[in-house]
Design an enzyme around this catalytic site. Sequence first.
Site, PDB file in Angstrom:
ATOM      1  N   GLU A 153       0.689  -0.920   0.439  1.00 53.89           N
ATOM      2  CA  GLU A 153      -0.108  -0.310   0.034  1.00 53.89           C
ATOM      3  C   GLU A 153       0.978   1.703  -0.066  1.00 53.89           C
ATOM      4  O   GLU A 153       0.450   2.921  -0.368  1.00 53.89           O
ATOM      5  CB  GLU A 153      -1.138   0.371   1.544  1.00 53.89           C
ATOM      6  CG  GLU A 153      -2.053  -0.896   1.222  1.00 53.89           C
ATOM      7  CD  GLU A 153      -1.930  -2.338   1.536  1.00 53.89           C
ATOM      8  OE1 GLU A 153      -1.015  -2.843   2.125  1.00 53.89           O
ATOM      9  OE2 GLU A 153      -2.444  -2.900   0.820  1.00 53.89           O
ATOM     10  N   HIS A 199       4.720 -14.625  -2.675  1.00 49.34           N
ATOM     11  CA  HIS A 199       4.575 -13.171  -2.392  1.00 49.34           C
ATOM     12  C   HIS A 199       5.515 -12.354  -2.619  1.00 49.34           C
ATOM     13  O   HIS A 199       5.323 -10.960  -1.949  1.00 49.34           O
ATOM     14  CB  HIS A 199       3.524 -13.443  -1.220  1.00 49.34           C
ATOM     15  CG  HIS A 199       2.503 -12.909  -0.453  1.00 49.34           C
ATOM     16  ND1 HIS A 199       0.597 -13.433  -1.255  1.00 49.34           N
ATOM     17  CD2 HIS A 199       2.530 -11.577  -0.596  1.00 49.34           C
ATOM     18  CE1 HIS A 199       0.053 -12.596  -0.387  1.00 49.34           C
ATOM     19  NE2 HIS A 199       0.840 -11.284  -0.602  1.00 49.34           N
ATOM     20  N   PHE A 252      13.802   6.081  -0.411  1.00 50.44           N
ATOM     21  CA  PHE A 252      13.412   4.560  -0.784  1.00 50.44           C
ATOM     22  C   PHE A 252      13.543   3.631   0.398  1.00 50.44           C
ATOM     23  O   PHE A 252      14.571   3.706   0.816  1.00 50.44           O
ATOM     24  CB  PHE A 252      13.901   3.531  -1.380  1.00 50.44           C
ATOM     25  CG  PHE A 252      13.327   1.661  -2.101  1.00 50.44           C
ATOM     26  CD1 PHE A 252      12.036   1.496  -1.985  1.00 50.44           C
ATOM     27  CD2 PHE A 252      13.678   1.466  -1.907  1.00 50.44           C
ATOM     28  CE1 PHE A 252      11.749   0.535  -2.135  1.00 50.44           C
ATOM     29  CE2 PHE A 252      14.104   0.575  -2.248  1.00 50.44           C
ATOM     30  CZ  PHE A 252      12.284  -0.069  -2.577  1.00 50.44           C
TER      31      PHE A 252
HETATM   32  C1  DLZ Z   1       0.574 -10.053   2.545  1.00 51.90           C
HETATM   33  C2  DLZ Z   1       2.109  -9.597   3.171  1.00 51.90           C
HETATM   34  C3  DLZ Z   1       3.252 -10.863   3.617  1.00 51.90           C
HETATM   35  C4  DLZ Z   1       3.057 -11.876   2.651  1.00 51.90           C
HETATM   36  N1  DLZ Z   1       3.634 -10.386   3.781  1.00 51.90           N
HETATM   37  C5  DLZ Z   1       4.659  -8.526   3.813  1.00 51.90           C
HETATM   38  C6  DLZ Z   1       5.137  -8.522   4.329  1.00 51.90           C
HETATM   39  O1  DLZ Z   1       6.870  -9.258   4.872  1.00 51.90           O
HETATM   40  N2  DLZ Z   1       5.688  -6.595   4.167  1.00 51.90           N
HETATM   41  C7  DLZ Z   1       4.742  -5.961   4.150  1.00 51.90           C
HETATM   42  O2  DLZ Z   1       4.966  -4.659   4.429  1.00 51.90           O
HETATM   43  N3  DLZ Z   1       3.558  -6.040   3.919  1.00 51.90           N
HETATM   44  C8  DLZ Z   1       3.123  -7.919   3.442  1.00 51.90           C
HETATM   45  N4  DLZ Z   1       2.600  -8.259   3.744  1.00 51.90           N
HETATM   46  C9  DLZ Z   1       1.041  -7.415   3.384  1.00 51.90           C
HETATM   47  C10 DLZ Z   1       0.365  -6.684   1.839  1.00 51.90           C
HETATM   48  O3  DLZ Z   1       2.339  -5.807   1.556  1.00 51.90           O
HETATM   49  C11 DLZ Z   1      -0.170  -5.818   1.569  1.00 51.90           C
HETATM   50  O4  DLZ Z   1      -0.570  -5.233   2.289  1.00 51.90           O
HETATM   51  C12 DLZ Z   1      -1.508  -6.728   1.842  1.00 51.90           C
HETATM   52  O5  DLZ Z   1      -1.306  -8.127   0.502  1.00 51.90           O
HETATM   53  C13 DLZ Z   1      -2.981  -6.733   1.383  1.00 51.90           C
HETATM   54  O6  DLZ Z   1      -3.255  -5.467   0.564  1.00 51.90           O
END
Ligand code: DLZ
Length: 163
Positions: free
Chosen positions: A60, A89, A114
């Site tokens: 996001e 992912h 960044f």
């Molecule tokens: C889903 C997800 C996963 C598996 N890992 C992380 C992470 O390590 N760091 C992070 O900032 N966000 C992760 N997310 C969440 C995604 O960035 C996102 O918020 C979701 O897919 C919902 O759109």
Amino acid sequence: MSGPGAPDTEPVDCHELRVAVVAASWHEQVMDGLVAGAQRALVEHRVGNSVLVRVPGSFELPVVASALATQGFDAVVALGVVIRGGTPHFEFVCRAATDGLSRVALDSGVAVGFGVLTCDTEEQALARCGVEGSQEDKGYQATAAALLTATTLRRIKRREPLG
Ligand code: DLZ
């Protein structure tokens, strides 16, 4: 790509700049370190006008950074940490954050810092997020980079001498 080679620059006076920090919420301890590093950099560079906006995850970051970049902020600092799991992912979230934030910078002409860590393990992230025992302070570095870039962009727009 980390550690050796990072520039050792003195903080410059950025009191005229308006700065937004947008921070993801996954991996709380690491994020607390990144946000604290960003806030330290803002203080050392004398930024008096800043906001901190939280988003759920690193995916996001670009859309909120984009909204902030079009609202008059001189610099946007994006902070997040993505840790590799056992699925693709990791690649998808890293690419979305990286490509998206690059696009925000180029499309808006606003300096974007960044500060997204992409690590295999939480230990690697803790070593880079500026907490006690860390070797690096990526929240500080990303913020300092955004401030220096915003200062350069401001000089270019005002046709002031560069260098
Ligand atoms: C889903 C997800 C996963 C598996 N890992 C992380 C992470 O390590 N760091 C992070 O900032 N966000 C992760 N997310 C969440 C995604 O960035 C996102 O918020 C979701 O897919 C919902 O759109």
